[in-house]
Each structure stands twice: as C-alpha cells, then as structure tokens.
Design a protein around this motif. Structure first.
Motif, PDB file in Angstrom:
ATOM      1  N   SER B  85      14.339  -0.829  78.428  1.00 16.05           N
ATOM      2  CA  SER B  85      13.512  -0.178  77.431  1.00 16.05           C
ATOM      3  C   SER B  85      14.440   0.177  76.291  1.00 16.05           C
ATOM      4  CB  SER B  85      12.906   1.101  78.007  1.00 16.05           C
ATOM      5  OG  SER B  85      13.935   2.012  78.303  1.00 16.05           O
ATOM      6  N   HIS B  86      13.917   0.182  75.123  1.00 10.41           N
ATOM      7  CA  HIS B  86      14.738   0.641  74.018  1.00 10.41           C
ATOM      8  C   HIS B  86      13.843   1.174  72.925  1.00 10.41           C
ATOM      9  CE1 HIS B  86      13.727  -3.206  72.141  1.00 10.41           C
ATOM     10  NE2 HIS B  86      13.965  -3.697  73.321  1.00 10.41           N
ATOM     11  N   ALA B  87      14.253   2.307  72.401  1.00 12.67           N
ATOM     12  CA  ALA B  87      13.531   2.881  71.284  1.00 12.67           C
ATOM     13  C   ALA B  87      14.380   2.596  70.065  1.00 12.67           C
ATOM     14  CB  ALA B  87      13.400   4.381  71.489  1.00 12.67           C
ATOM     15  N   PHE B  88      13.801   2.556  68.924  1.00 16.63           N
ATOM     16  CA  PHE B  88      14.519   2.297  67.667  1.00 16.63           C
ATOM     17  C   PHE B  88      15.173   0.915  67.696  1.00 16.63           C
ATOM     18  CE2 PHE B  88      14.928   6.904  68.558  1.00 16.63           C
ATOM     19  CZ  PHE B  88      13.993   7.326  67.647  1.00 16.63           C
ATOM     20  N   SER B  89      15.413   0.418  66.536  1.00 15.35           N
ATOM     21  CA  SER B  89      15.962  -0.920  66.387  1.00 15.35           C
ATOM     22  C   SER B  89      17.478  -0.877  66.438  1.00 15.35           C
ATOM     23  CB  SER B  89      15.542  -1.453  65.025  1.00 15.35           C
ATOM     24  OG  SER B  89      14.795  -2.583  65.211  1.00 15.35           O
ATOM     25  N   HIS B  90      18.042  -1.689  67.300  1.00 14.65           N
ATOM     26  CA  HIS B  90      19.492  -1.780  67.359  1.00 14.65           C
ATOM     27  C   HIS B  90      19.880  -3.215  67.082  1.00 14.65           C
ATOM     28  CE1 HIS B  90      21.174   1.974  68.456  1.00 14.65           C
ATOM     29  NE2 HIS B  90      22.231   1.455  69.016  1.00 14.65           N
TER      30      HIS B  90
END
Lengths: 331, 490
Positions: B85-90
């Motif tokens: 899962s990942h929030a925000f753009s990396h």
C-alpha cells in the motif's frame, strides 16, 4: 537546478515577502527599514517592535507548527486529509487550555509554560484516543474512518469547552477571546512561551523524516526496512501533539493550515518527507502571516478571527483532496 | 543462516503456526507451500517479527532474532510482503532508495557512494532503470512489484523473505523476477525463503520445499521428495498428476479436472481409415493420446488426424518438416491436431486390420518398404544409407493406456516387426544377414484413453498378445505386397 532546491528558494522568498508585508502593512504604513534603521521614527519603531513584529513572529511560528504537524500526521496515518484540526487534536488541546484557565491551574515549576504544557497533554491524549478508536472501528484505518472519528471527538470536546465556558464567571471574556483564534495583542511573552516547545517538537518530527517516508508504505513495510516503528510512532505523535498544543495555547484553534500547506507543498515539490517537513514549516509560517495580515486589514478597522480566513481557503482544499482521493480509489 | 526452532505463533488469540522447525543454509532457496489457510504467510510473518511468536526461537546467523535491533535486523533480513500500500506519490528511485534506510545512520544520514551503488544495481537487476524518475502510482501492478523487489534488493541483506512474489504477474515477469532472485542466491550466496502458491514454480526454482498443512510442517525436503502425487493430493485435496520438467530435473504437477465433459464414446474401427492414391488417413472423432516417432508432432500429445503420406522415392527436401506442414495445411489438416508420417510405398498397399480383445478392439496399420533393410546388430559396419524404404506401424487402441503400457506397446510392436522380417527372410543387402528393420522405421501408438484401464502391454498381457500377433501378421502381409509390387520372387 532541481525541483527541491527551487522549492526551498521560492519558499524562503515567500516567507520574507510575507514578513515584509506583515510588518509594513496596516492602519499605519511603516517602512520595513524601521527594523534595522536606528534613526527611524520612534512611534514607527514602537509599532514595529511592540506590536507588528511579535504578531508576525507568533503567526509565523503557529503556522509553521500546524503545517509541519499536519504533514507528519498525514505521513504517519497515510491519510492526506489528516491535520490537527480534522483529527480533533486541536479540540483536545483547547480542552487542555480551557481547563487550565477554567480551573486556574498553575504549576509552580512550569510557570508561564503551564498553559502550553496542559494544552499539549490534551492534544496527545486526544490523538491517542482518536487513533485507538479508529483502529477499533476498522483495522485498516481508512481515510473516512479517521476523519469521522476526528469529527466525533471534535464535537464531543467542543461541547465540553462550551460547558466550561457556560459555567465560568469572570474568566469568560478571556476564554472567548482566545477561543476564536487570533494572534493579535499577544506580545513577545507568548513567543517566548511557545518557542522552546516549537523547537523541540519540530526537531522530533524532523528526526523522523526518513522514517515517515518508510511508513508511507505501511507500518509492516517500515518495520522490514529497519524502522523501530513503535518508538518512531511515539516520537512523531509526541512531536505533533507538542506543536499542536503549543499553537493552540498561544493562538486558539486555527483550522486547515496543517492540511493546505503540506498538500500544496507535495503538489509543487513532491512527497519526499525529507523535504515536505521543512518546506511545510516555512510555507506554513508564510501562509499564516499573510492570513493574519488579511484578517486585520480586509474589513479594517474590525479584525476578523484568523481561523475564518484559513477555513475559507482550507475547506475547499479539503473538499478537493477528498474528491481526488476517492476518484483515484485510493485509501 | 536461519534456524527456526519449535516456533508457534499467529494472531493475538489464535495460534496458527504450530511447532515449526527447520534450518536453511547460506545460498539456499527454500519454498514454503501449502493450501490456503495452512499458515504459509503467517509463518513468514512470525519469522520476520510482524506477528507474535508464542513459543520457540528464530536464529539468524546463530543469534536469536530478538537480540537484533530494528536496523540491525533489516541489514540481515529483507522482506517482500504480499500486498503493498502506498499513500502519496513517490518516485521509483525514492522508493528503492528507502531500502538503504538500515545502512544509514547519524543525524543527517548522508547518502554514501555505497548507497548509490546499491540502488543503481537493484534498479539494473530488476530492469527498472528507465522508470527511475516515474511516479510509483502511475506504474502497472507488475512494475510496482518489481520496484518493491528492487527495494528489498537494495537492502543488501543476506536473507530474503518473499511472500508470493509472483502474485499478479504474467509469466514473463514471473520468470524474470524468479530468475533475478535465484541468480542472487547463486552468485551472491543470498539465502531465500519464499511462500509460493504455484507448486510448479516452487519446484522449479527452489532447492528445498516445505509443505505445510494446518499450521504444521507436513514434509520438508528436495522438490522430488515433496512434490509427490499422493502427498500433494492429500494436502491440497485436489487430483493431480506429476510429470518431469522438460529441461530441469524437477517435478511438475498437472491438475486433473473432475468435470464430466460429454465425450463421444464412439469406438475406433478399421472403417475410420481412408486410403487414397497418396494418403492413408485416419480421423478420430476426438483427440487420442499419442506417442510416436512421426515427422510431424512426434513425441507425446493429443491428436485427431493421422496421416501417412506417400512421397516419391526421389523425394528430397532440405526442410522435410516445413514441406510436410505446408502439404498438410493444403489438405486442411491443422498443424496442432495432426500427426504426419511419410512412406515411399504405395499407400493403397497399406495393410489395415482390426483385432478384438476382451476389453475393446485394436486397429493396426502397416506400410512396409524394405529396400533399405538393415540388420541392427551389424549396422556399425554401414556408413550412410539413402533414406528410402520405411516400415510405418500404427497401433490404435480402444482403451486407456498407462505410460508403461505405451512404452511396452512400442517394444512389443518392434519385436513383432523384427520377427516378421525374419519370417520373410528380408536381408540386409550389405551384410547378407537377416534384417531387423529399415533405417527409418516409425511407430505410432494412439489410445482413446476411455474404457478399460490397461496398465501393461508386455507380450503376455491381453493387449500385448494382440499387438504382437497383429503387427506380425500385418507386417508379413505388407512385405509380401511390397515384394510382389517390386517383382521379387516370393
């Protein structure tokens, strides 16, 4: 030149412009040079050093604190809508502060720091309660769950504050004036009261900038990457609560700064927390200085509470982020 | 490298993994298998410290896992979880660079040359270089998975734990990812423990497998000791068959469906054969399981059309298979459904006979040209032969043949053919001795795989007797026809 460097340069320029405007614009126009010109007019010097400058500095500190706390909460909870205000943490801090005034608490060795310390405790306790409750409702802690929990806590704590105000006698005026959220007529003593906590809180968050990056991929992933999640989480919660508590203690509840600033920062300069945190700090300061300027000049001579201005900008941004996240099908 | 001792654990109130013990050596790849809910992922999470360990111990390089600090542990062990899962753009690079977290220390944790080299290498190994500056959330699921693999590789830990690393990947990416990881194990001595859903992939890539059943270790050992028909069927409760991998000495499984398809029960008879001037054609209603040494589609497979084509004695072609495919395609035979053979004798001289057995009939077809006869025991004396003159033998069985039965059928048919040549006194013209066959004989066994199960086909089994007699009889007759056509004295 890379994007990050441009970000820092632009943000610092913005901050200086904000300070310049904040110092010179008002019912009496004062040139910025009064700050360093020893031969300047005595009245102007007084206005700048006794009224404008403490106000600008305080607004800057409060804005910076709320913005960096918001950025940290968003990273920790992987939730772009989290900020001290939406999470109900500001309300918790208010309860702490109002209770201090209401019961006339004064702890001898804390001195002038009694109010911010109690405010911070209120913030931290609320933060922990909100997170535990949200986790209880929904283990994956969806965006909506956390925000709803924040609303529940804000409403409840709001009524606690109202109750205390209703029961209060002579302290009433003081509390009401403070609750509306303002940085006016605070003077240097408030700056002095807030500064140590803001430095410590900011340091606590800045030390965890890389850990926050890791936690964006979930606590498990952060653990596998070697982050001591339990300890780091506590540091971030304490740092964030410290900043929120202090900001609330000196200026009352000012909403949405912690939401708008980190969001804009990410949008413009990317979401690497190593830069989001310091950039939010700088931009938060600039934004609140400008908002304060607007609040005292827009319908001059009447002053609007600064929270009105931030909510005016913040609520639509909140709606926009919410819309975009749902469209994306994100968390 | 890793020692797991009597480990039990799971979630707060529910112990899922019970009393698991095993050891993994440096550079080894261990696969964890088991049906859904058998505790594979839970075991991995208990080892990696995400889930609570109720009893037991885990040792990494001889030290208990609990004695490591978070960062020290991350230097020893990298984990690739199942879900991301990942929030925000990396950006891809920033995400991979996070793998260097445990290697950085100090207040400002400066980025060292070593960190840079590790990230660049991880990107290279996973072929992510060209995505370096892209945003993670804009990549496809497979590409994202590769980013996280790169992140784990950038960690440069000697122990790598993977939870179903090939989930949601297409076969090219599955292969690429496992090749990359396995290469790391071989070249750098990285120890790998991976949970697999796919038994075939696990068997193919792992040195050893651990099969779990209801939270306990059912068996641990080399793939051939774990991927056994009965064992897998019992644990997974599904009918399978095992077969060897075509290139590697690893067992593979095939699922056997329990769906009753309406298959035509029609029997194969001699009437299914059509003979024309150039062709002997046999067309079945449904595919038959076939083993053959034909020109087209040799080996084993399922085919419907069987073609024995007459070519001129002077037939010469650089690419026989290609020419034959074109020929078949012209006559409407699909490449994937047809077995093709060639002969130089007249197809009208083919001998086709049907033999009844207690379980069902068999049909035999023989075309024989013996101008090129060879005594196999003296063949070492012969340098080269023009490849004309061939004995083609087809045996079609109404019944279900086992693998042994297919091979025994070939032996039995070959022995019968040799006997027929002896009876007909066909001689190897170069040695003057009795020939055993020609230099280019072909055989084809096809079975309907319905009806009676036939485990063996040796000479004294019911089917062996018929094959022996039938092939002998048909071959003798075919040779006589050939001799007559050639004007040889009978």
């Amino acid at each position: 030149m890379n994007k990050t460097l441009i970000g820092y340069i632009l943000s610092i320029i913005a901050l200086f412009v904000a300070i310049w405007l904040g110092v010179s614009v008002g019912s009496v126009k004062v040139p910025i040079s009064t700050l360093w010109d020893t031969g300047a007019d005595a009245i102007a010097t007084n206005i700048v050093w006794k009224i404008r400058m403490p106000r600008v500095v305080l607004a800057g500190l409060v804005g910076a604190s709320l913005a960096i706390a918001g950025a940290a909460f968003q990273g920790l909870l992987k939730n772009p809508l989290a900020d001290p205000y939406t999470l109900g943490v500001s309300s918790g801090a208010s309860v702490g502060a109002v209770a201090t005034l209401f019961f006339g608490i004064s702890v001898p060795f804390l001195g002038i720091y009694t109010l911010p310390v109690f405010s911070m405790i209120g913030a931290l306790v609320t933060m922990l309660l909100v997170i535990s409750f949200a986790k209880l409702v929904d283990r994956s802690m969806k965006m909506e769950t956390i925000i709803l929990t924040g609303i529940i806590f804000s409403s409840f704590l709001g009524s606690v504050i109202s109750l205390m105000i209703a029961l209060t006698g002579e302290e009433l005026r003081q509390i009401i004036g403070w609750l509306l959220g303002s940085v006016s007529m605070r003077g240097w003593s408030f700056v002095q009261m807030a500064l140590p906590f803001i430095i410590i809180g900011t340091l606590l968050l800045w030390l965890n900038r890389r850990e926050l990056n890791a936690m964006l991929f979930g606590e498990e992933r952060a653990m596998h990457l070697g982050v001591n999640v339990k300890k780091r989480k506590m540091m971030i919660l304490i740092g964030g609560s410290m900043l929120t508590g202090t900001a609330v203690a000196v200026s009352g509840t000012i909403g949405f700064v912690g939401l708008v600033v980190p969001h804009m920062t990410r949008l413009l300069f990317g979401s690497d927390n190593r830069h989001v945190l310091p950039l939010s700090f700088i931009n938060g300061a600039a934004l609140l200085i400008v908002c304060d300027l607007v609040s005292r000049t827009i319908i001059s001579p009447t002053e609007l509470p600064i929270g009105v201005i931030t909510a005016f900008i913040g609520a639509p941004v909140f709606a926009f982020i919410f819309f975009r996240q749902r469209k994306k099908g994100g968390i | 490298m890793l020692r797991v001792e009597n480990v039990s654990g799971g979630y707060d109130r529910k112990i899922i993994v019970k009393n698991v013990s095993f050891e993994v050596e440096k550079g080894e790849m261990l696969g964890i298998l088991g049906p859904n809910g058998s505790g594979k992922s839970t075991l991995l999470k208990v080892i990696s410290g995400i889930l609570h360990m109720e009893t037991g111990n885990v040792f990494i390089e001889g030290k208990p896992v609990k004695s490591y600090s978070s960062k020290e542990l991350a230097k020893k062990m990298a984990v690739l979880p199942q879900l991301h899962s990942h929030a925000f753009s990396h950006s891809v690079r920033d995400t991979i660079a996070l793998g260097r977290y445990p290697h950085q220390s100090g207040l400002f944790s400066s980025w060292s040359n070593e960190d840079e080299a590790a990230v660049v290498e991880a990107m290279k190994l996973t072929a992510m270089e060209r995505y370096e500056h892209q945003m993670l959330d804009l990549l496809s699921g497979g590409e994202q998975q590769r980013v996280f693999v790169a992140q784990a590789l950038a960690q440069q830990a000697p122990l790598l734990l993977l939870d179903e690393p090939t989930n949601h990947l297409d076969i090219a990416h599955q292969k690429q990812l496992l090749d990359t990881i396995k290469t790391q194990a071989i070249e750098k001595g990285i120890t790998i423990i991976s949970v697999f859903h796919d038994i075939n992939l696990a068997s193919l890539y792992c040195d050893r497998l651990l099969l779990m059943e209801q939270g306990e270790v059912k068996v641990i050992g080399a793939p051939h000791e774990v991927v056994k028909k009965d064992q897998i069927e019992r644990v997974y409760k599904a009918r399978i068959s095992t077969n060897p991998h075509p290139e590697r000495p690893k067992p593979q499984i095939t699922i056997l469906p329990d769906v009753n398809e309406k298959r035509n029960e029609m029997l194969i008879t001699a009437a299914n054969f059509q003979v024309s001037a150039d062709l002997v054609i046999f067309q079945a209603e449904t595919q038959l399981k076939t083993w053959s040494s034909a020109v087209i589609n040799a080996g084993s497979g399922w085919y419907k059309n069987f073609v024995n084509r007459r070519v001129d004695a002077s037939y010469a072609c650089d690419n026989v298979q290609e020419e034959m495919l074109v020929y078949l395609a012209h006559r409407g035979f699909s490449e994937t459904d047809t077995v093709g053979m060639m002969t130089a004798v007249k197809t009208t001289d083919a001998v086709i006979k049907e033999y009844d057995t207690p379980f069902g009939s068999i049909v035999i077809m023989v075309t024989a040209g013996v101008g090129n006869a060879v005594d196999v025991s003296r063949a070492y004396e012969v340098e080269m032969l023009p490849a004309i003159g061939t004995i083609n033998t087809w045996i079609i069985v109404n019944g279900e043949l086992s693998d042994e039965a297919f091979i025994q059928s070939v032996i039995t048919a070959t022995e019968a053919k040799t006997k027929a040549l002896a009876f007909e006194q066909v001689k190897d013209p170069r040695t003057g001795t009795i020939a055993t066959g020609t230099s280019t004989d072909s055989v084809l066994i096809a079975a309907t795989q319905k009806g009676t199960h036939i485990p063996y086909a040796g000479p004294i089994t019911e089917i062996g007797k018929k094959i022996g007699f039938g092939v002998y009889e048909c071959t003798v007759e075919a040779i006589q026809v050939y001799k007559k056509a050639k004007g040889w004295e009978l």
